[in-house]
Motif scaffolding. Sequence first.
Motif, PDB file in Angstrom:
ATOM      1  N   ASP A 241       6.350   6.562   8.128  1.00 34.51           N
ATOM      2  CA  ASP A 241       4.963   6.091   8.422  1.00 34.51           C
ATOM      3  C   ASP A 241       4.864   4.702   8.461  1.00 34.51           C
ATOM      4  OD1 ASP A 241       2.111   6.902   8.892  1.00 34.51           O
ATOM      5  OD2 ASP A 241       2.428   8.560   7.654  1.00 34.51           O
ATOM      6  N   ILE A 242       3.276   4.451   8.844  1.00 35.66           N
ATOM      7  CA  ILE A 242       2.960   2.783   9.127  1.00 35.66           C
ATOM      8  C   ILE A 242       1.600   2.693   8.676  1.00 35.66           C
ATOM      9  CG2 ILE A 242       2.562   3.284  11.563  1.00 35.66           C
ATOM     10  CD1 ILE A 242       3.331   0.580  12.178  1.00 35.66           C
ATOM     11  N   GLY A 271      12.301   7.067   5.172  1.00 31.48           N
ATOM     12  CA  GLY A 271      12.510   5.970   5.873  1.00 31.48           C
ATOM     13  C   GLY A 271      11.893   4.703   5.711  1.00 31.48           C
ATOM     14  N   LYS A 272      11.030   4.144   6.468  1.00 28.31           N
ATOM     15  CA  LYS A 272      10.269   2.899   6.177  1.00 28.31           C
ATOM     16  C   LYS A 272       9.004   3.488   6.377  1.00 28.31           C
ATOM     17  CE  LYS A 272      13.993   0.302   6.455  1.00 28.31           C
ATOM     18  NZ  LYS A 272      14.662  -0.385   5.327  1.00 28.31           N
ATOM     19  N   CYS A 273       8.038   2.718   5.435  1.00 30.77           N
ATOM     20  CA  CYS A 273       6.448   2.869   5.311  1.00 30.77           C
ATOM     21  C   CYS A 273       6.110   1.391   5.881  1.00 30.77           C
ATOM     22  CB  CYS A 273       6.028   3.274   4.183  1.00 30.77           C
ATOM     23  SG  CYS A 273       4.121   3.969   4.505  1.00 30.77           S
ATOM     24  N   THR A 274       5.998   1.014   7.237  1.00 29.09           N
ATOM     25  CA  THR A 274       5.703  -0.307   7.526  1.00 29.09           C
ATOM     26  C   THR A 274       4.209  -0.755   7.143  1.00 29.09           C
ATOM     27  OG1 THR A 274       7.348  -0.138   9.113  1.00 29.09           O
ATOM     28  CG2 THR A 274       5.787  -2.076   9.253  1.00 29.09           C
ATOM     29  N   MET A 307      17.014   4.033   8.026  1.00 35.23           N
ATOM     30  CA  MET A 307      16.529   3.154   9.326  1.00 35.23           C
ATOM     31  C   MET A 307      15.943   4.201  10.184  1.00 35.23           C
ATOM     32  SD  MET A 307      17.817   0.312   8.332  1.00 35.23           S
ATOM     33  CE  MET A 307      17.437  -0.668   9.772  1.00 35.23           C
ATOM     34  N   ILE A 308      14.729   4.699   9.443  1.00 35.40           N
ATOM     35  CA  ILE A 308      13.688   5.523  10.342  1.00 35.40           C
ATOM     36  C   ILE A 308      12.462   5.151  10.038  1.00 35.40           C
ATOM     37  CG2 ILE A 308      13.107   8.130  10.526  1.00 35.40           C
ATOM     38  CD1 ILE A 308      15.650   8.894   8.897  1.00 35.40           C
ATOM     39  N   GLY A 309      11.575   5.045  11.326  1.00 38.71           N
ATOM     40  CA  GLY A 309      10.398   4.453  11.278  1.00 38.71           C
ATOM     41  C   GLY A 309      10.130   3.691  12.300  1.00 38.71           C
TER      42      GLY A 309
END
Length: 340
Positions: A241-242, A271-274, A307-309
């Motif tokens: 998510d972001i 993954g990543k929550c930017t 490394m997903i996002g």
Amino acid sequence: MSLSRRNFLQAFTAAAATSVFQAPVPTLKPPRLKAGDTVALVGPAAPAFTHETVQIGIESLQALGFKTVVAKHVFDRYGYLAGTDADRAADLNAMFADPGVNAIMAMHGGWGCARLLPLLDYNLIRRNPKILVGYSDITALLLGIHAQTGLVTMHGPVGSATFNPFTVNYFRQTLLDGQAVLMENPRDKGDLLTQTKDRVMTLHPGKARGRLLGGNLTVLSHLMGSKYLPDWTGSILFLEDINEDVYRMDRMITQLKLAGVLDQISGFVFGKCTDCEPGKGYGSLTLEDVFRDHIVPLKKPAYSGAMIGHITHKFTVPVGIEAEIDADAGTLRMLEPAVR
């Protein structure tokens, strides 16, 4: 309340819970890409804000050896959408129907894909399986089309993405070479004593196998209760998510928990929550706290940091194929190719 009435309500509730998600359909793999194939750029959500951005996407795909075609309504503007729902859905249906198009890539995410789900021709898609790739709001299409047709879809770069060597390598291995890919983070320490970027964190150790299902958490959670989500039984759930406050992440993961999704999965990958740092207000939890509350007690293999996002260096993650999670190593290993 009488015993018979209580039993009826319990049976009704259980039946409703099991009917929320689409029953499994046979897996349908798209043909792999090859040099000279045509990739269509579509705008199922936000419009293309500049011609330059689209041109960069075209040139990037051409550098990979593909021809390109741009869908009719990519530059349309209806508020925050790339044209009306009917026009955006017509673009998608047309690209699946066109025998000269080999793959379909979203130009952008944004919002609007879920509005298209009732307008897509799923029989047409089933008859003409093709690679569909994107991330973020495109999650609605990836999950909805997979749930309705069995088509393996691809959580990967969009046309406006940065096509760096890391991203291109996973894209090529998965969609052109047809490999059963091992997805693992970079391990570069640079000139530091230990790795500080792109680390993975084991939430609960172990290995598990299951179908890869997931995508953007916000989009996925807003599809709950619809027929456009697959059966989660035994799956490996991956999320990203972001720009979400931690309490919102907590709320959405709690929703998956209350809906029974977390009980059904065999493994979990975040993954990543930017830009999802704790707020400045009193008493904010961290995302680690949320995982500790909701994911760790599942006692299923789980890790975060993949490394997903919304990041420049990303995996291409197939939705609907069998894979194995190794939470100790922080890896996902495809057990079969995503394309045929």
